[in-house]
Structures are given as C-alpha cells and as structure tokens.
Scaffold this motif. Structure first.
Motif, PDB file in Angstrom:
ATOM      1  N   HIS A 149       0.840  -1.191   0.000  1.00  0.00           N
ATOM      2  CA  HIS A 149       0.000   0.000   0.000  1.00  0.00           C
ATOM      3  C   HIS A 149       0.880   1.247   0.000  1.00  0.00           C
ATOM      4  O   HIS A 149       1.868   1.320   0.721  1.00  0.00           O
ATOM      5  CB  HIS A 149      -0.895   0.009   1.242  1.00  0.00           C
ATOM      6  N   SER A 151       0.680   5.337   0.557  1.00  0.00           N
ATOM      7  CA  SER A 151      -0.119   6.464   1.036  1.00  0.00           C
ATOM      8  C   SER A 151       0.624   7.763   0.730  1.00  0.00           C
ATOM      9  O   SER A 151       1.797   7.915   1.082  1.00  0.00           O
ATOM     10  CB  SER A 151      -0.364   6.337   2.539  1.00  0.00           C
ATOM     11  N   ALA A 183      -8.124   5.278  -2.762  1.00  0.00           N
ATOM     12  CA  ALA A 183      -8.983   6.093  -1.907  1.00  0.00           C
ATOM     13  C   ALA A 183      -8.473   7.522  -1.920  1.00  0.00           C
ATOM     14  O   ALA A 183      -7.268   7.760  -1.788  1.00  0.00           O
ATOM     15  CB  ALA A 183      -8.994   5.557  -0.479  1.00  0.00           C
ATOM     16  N   LEU A 185      -8.923  10.953   0.172  1.00  0.00           N
ATOM     17  CA  LEU A 185      -9.430  11.525   1.420  1.00  0.00           C
ATOM     18  C   LEU A 185      -9.171  13.023   1.425  1.00  0.00           C
ATOM     19  O   LEU A 185      -8.026  13.460   1.443  1.00  0.00           O
ATOM     20  CB  LEU A 185      -8.739  10.861   2.616  1.00  0.00           C
ATOM     21  N   ILE A 221     -16.779   1.988   5.357  1.00  0.00           N
ATOM     22  CA  ILE A 221     -16.039   2.480   4.194  1.00  0.00           C
ATOM     23  C   ILE A 221     -16.803   2.177   2.910  1.00  0.00           C
ATOM     24  O   ILE A 221     -16.935   3.021   2.021  1.00  0.00           O
ATOM     25  CB  ILE A 221     -14.630   1.833   4.143  1.00  0.00           C
ATOM     26  N   GLU A 256      -7.568   6.066   7.765  1.00  0.00           N
ATOM     27  CA  GLU A 256      -6.334   5.681   7.071  1.00  0.00           C
ATOM     28  C   GLU A 256      -6.037   4.200   7.268  1.00  0.00           C
ATOM     29  O   GLU A 256      -5.578   3.512   6.339  1.00  0.00           O
ATOM     30  CB  GLU A 256      -5.165   6.527   7.578  1.00  0.00           C
ATOM     31  N   PHE A 259      -8.309   2.229   5.046  1.00  0.00           N
ATOM     32  CA  PHE A 259      -7.904   2.384   3.647  1.00  0.00           C
ATOM     33  C   PHE A 259      -6.764   1.432   3.304  1.00  0.00           C
ATOM     34  O   PHE A 259      -6.700   0.894   2.192  1.00  0.00           O
ATOM     35  CB  PHE A 259      -7.464   3.818   3.364  1.00  0.00           C
ATOM     36  N   ARG A 260      -5.865   1.210   4.249  1.00  0.00           N
ATOM     37  CA  ARG A 260      -4.725   0.335   3.989  1.00  0.00           C
ATOM     38  C   ARG A 260      -5.179  -1.105   3.758  1.00  0.00           C
ATOM     39  O   ARG A 260      -4.499  -1.880   3.078  1.00  0.00           O
ATOM     40  CB  ARG A 260      -3.731   0.387   5.159  1.00  0.00           C
ATOM     41  N   PHE A 263      -7.702  -0.685   0.074  1.00  0.00           N
ATOM     42  CA  PHE A 263      -7.179  -0.108  -1.162  1.00  0.00           C
ATOM     43  C   PHE A 263      -5.676  -0.352  -1.284  1.00  0.00           C
ATOM     44  O   PHE A 263      -5.007  -0.666  -0.301  1.00  0.00           O
ATOM     45  CB  PHE A 263      -7.454   1.399  -1.208  1.00  0.00           C
ATOM     46  N   THR A 266      -3.649   5.343  -1.305  1.00  0.00           N
ATOM     47  CA  THR A 266      -4.400   6.386  -0.612  1.00  0.00           C
ATOM     48  C   THR A 266      -3.780   7.727  -0.966  1.00  0.00           C
ATOM     49  O   THR A 266      -2.561   7.894  -0.886  1.00  0.00           O
ATOM     50  CB  THR A 266      -4.373   6.206   0.919  1.00  0.00           C
TER      51      THR A 266
END
Length: 429
Positions: A149, A151, A183, A185, A221, A256, A259-260, A263, A266
């Motif tokens: 992932h 971010s 995602a 945000l 989510i 967060e 999301f990890r 997805f 992020t």
C-alpha cells in the motif's frame, strides 16, 4: 458484497441464507443445502426485498442467495442489498430473465453468480461449492500476491497553489491508468474541492466518521465513500460553516487504517494546518508532496514544513512540486528558490489557465481532461515517481553545491586583457 473481505468477521455469521420466491426453486435448493451440511430452515420464502428487510436487522451470511424474479429494477435493488450486506458476503442471484447484458451488469455490481430458472440440483451445487471456495480464499487478500500500500499526502504551502488539483489528478491516474484500487481523502472538511473536481456530491461520509469514529470499519467504508470510477472512491465533505471541526483526529487515523486494508493507494488532500492539529496523520504516509509557488512566502513556509517533516515524520519521503510556474514572471526564480530551501525542486508544473478552465467545464480532473498538455504530462511523471517510491526507489532531492558566478570567471586574464586595451588606446598614433 464487493467490499474488502476481512478475516474474523465470519465468526458470528451464518454460513448460508437464501430468499427464494417460488416453491419449485426451494424444492430444488433445500436438498443441496442439506447435502452441504447447512440448515434447510435458512431457505426462506421471499425475494430480494425480503432479503434487504431481514439483513437490515441481522448479520449477513457468508453466502447469500437471492431471487430477483419479483424485482422490477434488479440493478437498483442489488445496490440496496449492498447497503445491508457485510464485507466479504458472496452473493448468488437467481432469476428468470435470460439477458447477457443483465448478467454482465450483475457481475460488475459485485454479484458472484447468476442462476437462471428453472434451477437444477447440479447447477445449484456447483455454484454453492464455488462460492464456498471464493469465501474461504479471497483472491484480493492473498498475502502472496498482495501489493504494497502506498499512502501519499499532498500539502500546499499556500492557499491556492493547486494542491487539491494535484491530489485529485493523482488519485484519478492511479485508479484509471494504473487500475489500482484508490482512496481519495479530502481533509478540508468545510471547503474541500475533491468531490467538486470529480463532478460528484460529497455526501455525509466524512462528517459521519468525525461524529462517530467508533463506527468506522470495512462496512462503513463501503457505504460512506462515493465511487468516482471502478477503482476510485472518495471521502469528502462540505460541512456547514457554523459547524466547527470538533475532533481529536481519531477518526482520520482510523480511516487511514481501513484504507490500507481496502485499497492499494491512498491520496490525502491535507491542509497544512492539519500538520499542527493532528501530527499523527502522517504516521503511515509514505510520500509527502509539498506543493509550492514561486513566491517569498511559499519559500518561507516550504522551509518550515520540511523542517517539521524531518522532526516529526522522518520516515516520509518529501518531494517538492512547483505548480503554476510561469517563466519570467515569478517572484523568485527557480535557482534562488532552491537555494533558499537548500533542496531541489523535484517537479515543475507549468501554468496553464486554459487547461484548468477546460477541466472545470468538463467536470473532470486536471490530468484526465488535459492529457496532451505539458502540465498533464508533468502530473503523470509525478504519479510514476510516487509509485516508484512505493517500490523502494530513491529520488534525488539534495541540492548540488552552487558554483558562484565569480568562480566561473578567469579574473587575471580579464584584467590583463583590459590593461592591454588601455595601453593601446594611450599610445601615440
């Protein structure tokens, strides 16, 4: 349904449940259910609407079979079912409409299989056995093939420098071009433009999360985020101006974390004041894109933000992005800006007002609406670099020592040449 499968949620759930409209189909289904070791009482009389009503007050099963025969708008009703299904539920639809387009649309909406009436025992058995295998071994969460992932926080040094434009563009590129579940945000709770740039209504997802952080989980989510395309979901808000932001930041951190799981990418549009109020937001961030403009104030704030990142988030890879750059009209030129922040500008996005206007008129992100422009190409380069950082690549950020102008000149030869010219001029003709 198509929400991320999460280990552990199946403990208190029934292995199977069905809602079938007619007795003939139930007579075929029940013996197969008994053969698989499930309770035949879980085969209920009723269609999809009965399923929605029942699951709205009880946990959804591991495998759910629903009958669409009495549904006037199957796709719309399936969306209603998704609202009450917990993440990971494998759904099998049953119907009497033999339409390839409907079949494809149902699969695209998250349905695992579509069985056409009249049902046969072999057909039902094969579908249920396959559903068991899918539930037990979800492909999207196979650790052996899971992707790392990444971010990314996008932080503007000054208001109006284009950080939000960059954030929405990157999220779109990751999802549309790279096909990575992404995602977005938007943490500007009152004045965020993430949904606006994507021509979407922001909904109440983000404000609900702030007000009730304990509700945040995979199901939240799935329901709260707004879909922009097949791989991009956004969480944004337009909170009333008379509603101050009352939170300790726990909701943002919890989002967060979810999301990890859900997805691969992020993108966080992070107003700079969030660094002051909620410094732990960068705990799991990999890349920070610091968006600057070529002004004295932006140079000052770039220095402050870089210093803050070094002290509070040393694990984050900061990259400097100069946006809206116009040659010859900048308050500070590139060389002086880099000298003042003691660091290279990693990416430069040229100023293009026509491209920005075009994106606004089309209701598209800047990068999507202006693929042929130089600014669009620069944003694609940034996207590739972010993906590279996620794969462990290093991007050059240090500033090479500057050689002064005087150091480049041979003063002795210049002086001797000048002296020779003067003597020649004084000599008599």
């Amino acid at each position: 349904m198509n929400a991320p499968w999460k280990p552990g949620v199946q403990g208190n759930r029934d292995p199977f449940n069905a809602f079938i409209c007619d007795d003939a189909a139930l007579d075929v289904l029940r013996p197969v259910v008994i053969e698989l070791g499930w309770q035949p009482e879980k085969c209920n009389k009723g269609g999809l609407r009965n399923a929605v009503q029942s699951l709205s007050i009880s946990a959804s099963p591991n495998i759910l079979m629903v009958d669409l025969s009495e549904s006037g708008d199957p796709l719309s009703d399936i969306n209603a079912l998704a609202e009450v299904c917990e993440p990971g539920t494998v759904v099998i639809a049953v119907g009497q409409v033999n339409d390839v387009r409907l079949y494809r649309d149902l699969l695209a909406s998250g349905i695992h299989d579509y069985l056409l009436k009249p049902l046969s025992p072999a057909q039902v058995r094969d579908s249920l056995v396959n559903a068991q295998a899918v539930f037990a071994n979800p492909k999207q969460h196979d650790p052996s093939v899971a992707k790392k992932h990444i971010s990314t926080a996008v932080i503007g040094t000054r208001g109006g420098c284009g950080a939000s434009t960059l954030a929405t563009s990157l999220a779109w590129l990751f999802s549309a071009d790279e096909k990575r579940p992404t995602a977005l945000l938007d943490l500007d709770v009152h004045f965020g433009t993430g949904a606006l740039a994507l021509d979407l209504e922001p909904g109440r997802g983000l404000t609900d999360a702030i007000e009730n952080p304990g509700r945040i989980d995979g199901l939240f989510i799935e329901r709260a985020m707004i879909r922009a395309n097949d791989h991009l979901a956004i969480l944004s808000a337009e909170a009333p101006m008379n509603s101050p932001l009352m939170t300790d930041g726990a909701a943002f951190v919890q989002l967060e974390e979810e999301f990890r799981v859900a997805f691969e990418m992020t993108v966080i549009d992070m107003p700079r004041n969030m660094l002051i109020n909620f410094p732990n937001l960068l705990t799991d961030v990999n890349v920070a894109l610091v968006v600057v403009e070529m002004t004295l104030a932006s140079a000052r704030d770039t220095i402050r933000i870089l210093s803050w990142l070094k002290a509070n988030a040393a694990h984050v890879q900061p990259l400097i992005v100069a946006n809206k750059v116009q040659s010859g009209v900048a308050e500070i030129n590139k060389a002086d800006f880099e000298a003042s922040i003691e660091r290279k500008i990693n990416f430069t996005i040229p100023y293009d007002v026509k491209a920005a206007t075009n994106a606004a008129k089309l209701g598209q992100t800047f990068a999507d609406a202006n693929r042929a422009s130089k600014a669009g190409a620069a944003i694609r380069d940034i996207a590739k670099s972010v993906l590279g950082v996620g794969d462990g690549e290093e991007i050059e950020t240090s500033l090479k020592p500057k050689t002064s102008l005087l150091g480049k000149l041979d003063l002795k030869s210049m002086l001797s040449s000048s002296k020779g010219k003067k003597e020649t001029a004084k000599a008599p003709a």
